[in-house]
Scaffold this motif. Structure first.
Motif, PDB file in Angstrom:
ATOM      1  N   LYS A  84      46.447  46.078  35.422  1.00 24.70           N
ATOM      2  CA  LYS A  84      47.587  45.552  33.881  1.00 24.70           C
ATOM      3  C   LYS A  84      48.723  46.168  33.802  1.00 24.70           C
ATOM      4  O   LYS A  84      49.584  45.705  33.511  1.00 24.70           O
ATOM      5  CB  LYS A  84      46.431  45.689  32.889  1.00 24.70           C
ATOM      6  N   LYS A  85      48.794  47.811  34.066  1.00 19.01           N
ATOM      7  CA  LYS A  85      50.003  48.462  33.987  1.00 19.01           C
ATOM      8  C   LYS A  85      51.195  47.933  34.604  1.00 19.01           C
ATOM      9  O   LYS A  85      52.138  47.674  33.771  1.00 19.01           O
ATOM     10  CB  LYS A  85      49.787  49.885  34.298  1.00 19.01           C
ATOM     11  N   GLU A  86      51.164  47.837  35.829  1.00 18.97           N
ATOM     12  CA  GLU A  86      52.394  47.395  36.558  1.00 18.97           C
ATOM     13  C   GLU A  86      52.777  45.784  36.323  1.00 18.97           C
ATOM     14  O   GLU A  86      54.197  45.852  35.763  1.00 18.97           O
ATOM     15  CB  GLU A  86      52.117  47.676  38.130  1.00 18.97           C
ATOM     16  N   PRO A  87      51.785  44.970  36.407  1.00 22.43           N
ATOM     17  CA  PRO A  87      52.236  43.681  36.015  1.00 22.43           C
ATOM     18  C   PRO A  87      52.765  43.443  34.518  1.00 22.43           C
ATOM     19  O   PRO A  87      53.630  42.718  34.136  1.00 22.43           O
ATOM     20  CB  PRO A  87      51.034  42.719  36.333  1.00 22.43           C
ATOM     21  N   VAL A  88      52.133  43.958  33.387  1.00 31.54           N
ATOM     22  CA  VAL A  88      52.641  43.857  32.092  1.00 31.54           C
ATOM     23  C   VAL A  88      53.842  44.543  31.934  1.00 31.54           C
ATOM     24  O   VAL A  88      54.831  43.883  31.357  1.00 31.54           O
ATOM     25  CB  VAL A  88      51.533  44.433  31.158  1.00 31.54           C
ATOM     26  N   GLU A  89      54.243  45.684  32.707  1.00 27.19           N
ATOM     27  CA  GLU A  89      55.503  46.072  32.531  1.00 27.19           C
ATOM     28  C   GLU A  89      56.510  45.403  33.213  1.00 27.19           C
ATOM     29  O   GLU A  89      57.748  45.157  32.718  1.00 27.19           O
ATOM     30  CB  GLU A  89      55.508  47.750  33.384  1.00 27.19           C
ATOM     31  N   MET A  90      56.081  44.716  34.236  1.00 36.27           N
ATOM     32  CA  MET A  90      57.227  43.879  35.130  1.00 36.27           C
ATOM     33  C   MET A  90      57.368  42.531  34.403  1.00 36.27           C
ATOM     34  O   MET A  90      58.581  42.168  34.198  1.00 36.27           O
ATOM     35  CB  MET A  90      56.451  43.269  36.441  1.00 36.27           C
ATOM     36  N   MET A  91      56.390  41.884  33.542  1.00 36.20           N
ATOM     37  CA  MET A  91      56.411  40.950  32.665  1.00 36.20           C
ATOM     38  C   MET A  91      57.565  41.119  31.491  1.00 36.20           C
ATOM     39  O   MET A  91      58.305  40.397  31.320  1.00 36.20           O
ATOM     40  CB  MET A  91      55.208  40.099  32.206  1.00 36.20           C
ATOM     41  N   CYS A 102      46.292  39.634  31.179  1.00 34.99           N
ATOM     42  CA  CYS A 102      44.719  38.934  31.086  1.00 34.99           C
ATOM     43  C   CYS A 102      44.047  39.329  32.137  1.00 34.99           C
ATOM     44  O   CYS A 102      44.627  39.323  33.277  1.00 34.99           O
ATOM     45  CB  CYS A 102      44.793  37.688  30.730  1.00 34.99           C
ATOM     46  N   HIS A 103      42.754  39.981  32.190  1.00 32.43           N
ATOM     47  CA  HIS A 103      41.864  39.999  33.031  1.00 32.43           C
ATOM     48  C   HIS A 103      40.566  39.552  33.100  1.00 32.43           C
ATOM     49  O   HIS A 103      39.835  40.438  32.247  1.00 32.43           O
ATOM     50  CB  HIS A 103      41.924  41.587  33.612  1.00 32.43           C
ATOM     51  N   PRO A 104      40.254  38.383  33.539  1.00 33.04           N
ATOM     52  CA  PRO A 104      38.714  38.177  33.571  1.00 33.04           C
ATOM     53  C   PRO A 104      37.943  38.941  34.369  1.00 33.04           C
ATOM     54  O   PRO A 104      38.548  39.228  35.716  1.00 33.04           O
ATOM     55  CB  PRO A 104      38.978  36.738  34.237  1.00 33.04           C
ATOM     56  N   LEU A 105      37.107  39.501  34.016  1.00 32.62           N
ATOM     57  CA  LEU A 105      35.812  40.389  34.609  1.00 32.62           C
ATOM     58  C   LEU A 105      34.885  39.976  35.553  1.00 32.62           C
ATOM     59  O   LEU A 105      33.743  40.013  35.353  1.00 32.62           O
ATOM     60  CB  LEU A 105      35.658  41.643  33.827  1.00 32.62           C
ATOM     61  N   ALA A 149      47.293  50.869  30.120  1.00 28.46           N
ATOM     62  CA  ALA A 149      46.551  51.916  30.680  1.00 28.46           C
ATOM     63  C   ALA A 149      45.213  52.160  30.585  1.00 28.46           C
ATOM     64  O   ALA A 149      44.290  52.873  31.419  1.00 28.46           O
ATOM     65  CB  ALA A 149      47.444  53.167  29.900  1.00 28.46           C
ATOM     66  N   HIS A 150      44.582  51.893  29.252  1.00 23.71           N
ATOM     67  CA  HIS A 150      43.239  52.046  29.238  1.00 23.71           C
ATOM     68  C   HIS A 150      42.408  51.099  29.969  1.00 23.71           C
ATOM     69  O   HIS A 150      41.397  51.374  30.667  1.00 23.71           O
ATOM     70  CB  HIS A 150      42.869  51.883  27.719  1.00 23.71           C
ATOM     71  N   HIS A 151      42.886  49.872  30.149  1.00 21.06           N
ATOM     72  CA  HIS A 151      42.293  48.913  31.223  1.00 21.06           C
ATOM     73  C   HIS A 151      42.259  49.513  32.729  1.00 21.06           C
ATOM     74  O   HIS A 151      41.220  49.357  33.136  1.00 21.06           O
ATOM     75  CB  HIS A 151      43.001  47.598  31.161  1.00 21.06           C
ATOM     76  N   ILE A 212      43.094  46.323  44.862  1.00 19.73           N
ATOM     77  CA  ILE A 212      42.558  47.016  43.680  1.00 19.73           C
ATOM     78  C   ILE A 212      42.270  48.470  43.601  1.00 19.73           C
ATOM     79  O   ILE A 212      42.703  49.122  42.756  1.00 19.73           O
ATOM     80  CB  ILE A 212      41.210  46.248  43.458  1.00 19.73           C
ATOM     81  N   ILE A 213      41.836  49.160  44.908  1.00 23.45           N
ATOM     82  CA  ILE A 213      41.878  50.483  45.074  1.00 23.45           C
ATOM     83  C   ILE A 213      42.814  51.139  45.332  1.00 23.45           C
ATOM     84  O   ILE A 213      43.163  52.237  44.573  1.00 23.45           O
ATOM     85  CB  ILE A 213      40.826  50.462  46.137  1.00 23.45           C
ATOM     86  N   THR A 214      43.956  50.745  46.224  1.00 20.21           N
ATOM     87  CA  THR A 214      45.109  51.465  46.340  1.00 20.21           C
ATOM     88  C   THR A 214      45.960  51.380  45.289  1.00 20.21           C
ATOM     89  O   THR A 214      46.950  52.299  45.221  1.00 20.21           O
ATOM     90  CB  THR A 214      45.759  50.939  47.653  1.00 20.21           C
ATOM     91  N   ARG A 215      45.985  50.385  44.370  1.00 23.77           N
ATOM     92  CA  ARG A 215      47.283  50.505  43.250  1.00 23.77           C
ATOM     93  C   ARG A 215      46.607  50.931  42.120  1.00 23.77           C
ATOM     94  O   ARG A 215      47.482  50.851  41.066  1.00 23.77           O
ATOM     95  CB  ARG A 215      47.677  48.915  43.162  1.00 23.77           C
ATOM     96  N   ASN A 216      45.570  51.188  41.894  1.00 22.82           N
ATOM     97  CA  ASN A 216      45.161  51.738  40.392  1.00 22.82           C
ATOM     98  C   ASN A 216      45.793  53.168  40.264  1.00 22.82           C
ATOM     99  O   ASN A 216      45.646  53.984  41.056  1.00 22.82           O
ATOM    100  CB  ASN A 216      43.512  51.883  40.356  1.00 22.82           C
ATOM    101  N   PRO A 217      46.367  53.485  39.384  1.00 21.90           N
ATOM    102  CA  PRO A 217      47.091  54.882  38.935  1.00 21.90           C
ATOM    103  C   PRO A 217      45.823  55.940  39.024  1.00 21.90           C
ATOM    104  O   PRO A 217      46.547  56.891  39.080  1.00 21.90           O
ATOM    105  CB  PRO A 217      47.655  54.545  37.629  1.00 21.90           C
ATOM    106  N   ASP A 218      44.834  55.533  38.648  1.00 21.53           N
ATOM    107  CA  ASP A 218      43.765  56.645  38.545  1.00 21.53           C
ATOM    108  C   ASP A 218      42.708  56.806  39.727  1.00 21.53           C
ATOM    109  O   ASP A 218      41.921  57.467  39.771  1.00 21.53           O
ATOM    110  CB  ASP A 218      42.813  56.432  37.250  1.00 21.53           C
TER     111      ASP A 218
END
Ligand code: NAP
Length: 257
Positions: A84-91, A102-105, A149-151, A212-218
């Motif tokens: 969510k962090k990168e796409p929301v900042e981009m939007m 939005c992230h459907p789990l 960030a929390h997401h 999903i693995i390589t792009r997560n900041p954590d």
């Protein structure tokens, strides 16, 4: 709100197609586009009040850059990206429209979606938030709001750790060079269930799991913790003292359950 038209970029399959089906069930007008559809991104932007970006993670930034500037401030730009962090900042950076991450789990291949969780990250405006929340809730989804960030921090556990664990299992089994038929002859129900998950990750959409693995900041943090935990388990297993490992399991169970 009446006569809303929704445009889904990446609506031809996968999660975009799930959302198109849900919106159509609610009698909302839906237009979809992919890379080879008669309608393109510009057409969708002109036609629709709500634009949803549901393309693979690696293409998301580029699509947001294309569609964002075409939208007026009374429209909604939303994405379905697993991060969510990168796409929301981009939007936020590329449109004046309202913005909701939005992230459907869950994945699009489920038979029954009832009771599944959807995370919303409202980022700009309030006009569309009630509409989208009610649409999901009226269709039995659980909706939770949080910040990007929390997401992403939670997804480091729910997705990064979880999938890394599956990948480690698959790669370690492969490294033993045990033929699949031999593994099958000796399999327990527990291993069979896990092998099904390994199969899904390795064969269904390896690109999605890799992103999903390589792009997560954590990711670095969670891998460091995973390595430390494995080292602790190795020390306990090699101590030859089963009581120590049993005590560690019981202590951890109290924290988990
Ligand atoms: N799959 C899951 O389990 C899941 C769960 C939750 C969230 N998500 C998120 O949902 C998003 C989509 O994933 P997915 O698994 O649904 O992907 P997918 O099944 O590969 O579908 C991708 C869609 O995007 C279109 N597309 C690809 N590149 C495009 C581009 N450059 N411009 C326009 N359209 C393009 C594809 O259509 P054409 O090939 O016809 O162009 C297709 O409709 C990702 O952000 C992912 O993180 C996925």
């Amino acid at each position: 709100m009446n006569n809303i038209s929704v445009g889904i970029i990446g609506g031809t399959r996968g999660m975009g197609s799930w959302l198109a089906g849900l919106m159509q069930k609610e009698n909302t007008t839906v237009h979809i586009c992919g890379r080879k559809t008669p309608l393109g991104i510009k057409d969708i932007a002109k036609l629709c009040h709500v634009i949803v970006v549901a393309v693979p993670i690696a293409a998301t930034n580029e699509v947001i850059k294309q569609v964002g500037p075409l939208l007026d401030e009374d429209k909604l730009l939303m994405d379905l990206t697993s991060l969510k962090k990168e796409p929301v900042e981009m939007m936020l950076a590329h449109t004046r429209a309202e913005v909701i991450g939005c992230h459907p789990l869950f994945g699009p291949q489920m038979q029954d979606f009832s009771g599944q969780n959807i995370i919303l990250c409202p980022a700009r405006g309030t006009k569309w938030l009630t509409w989208i929340k009610e649409l999901f809730q009226n269709n039995t989804y659980n909706v939770f709001e949080t910040d990007p960030a929390h997401h992403d921090k939670m997804m480091a556990i729910v997705q990064v750790l979880n999938h890394l664990h599956t990948i480690s299992l698959g790669m370690t089994i492969a490294a033993t060079q045990t033929p699949p038929e031999e593994l099958d002859r000796f399999s327990t129900p527990a291993l069979r269930a896990k092998i099904e998950i390994v199969k899904k990750v390795f064969t269904e959409s390896p690109e999605l799991y890799a992103d999903i693995i390589t792009r997560n900041p954590d990711t670095a943090k969670i891998i460091a913790l995973y390595e430390k935990t494995l080292a602790d388990i190795r020390a306990l297993a090699q101590s030859g003292d089963a009581t120590k490992l049993k005590d560690a399991l019981e202590k951890t169970a109290k924290k988990l359950f």
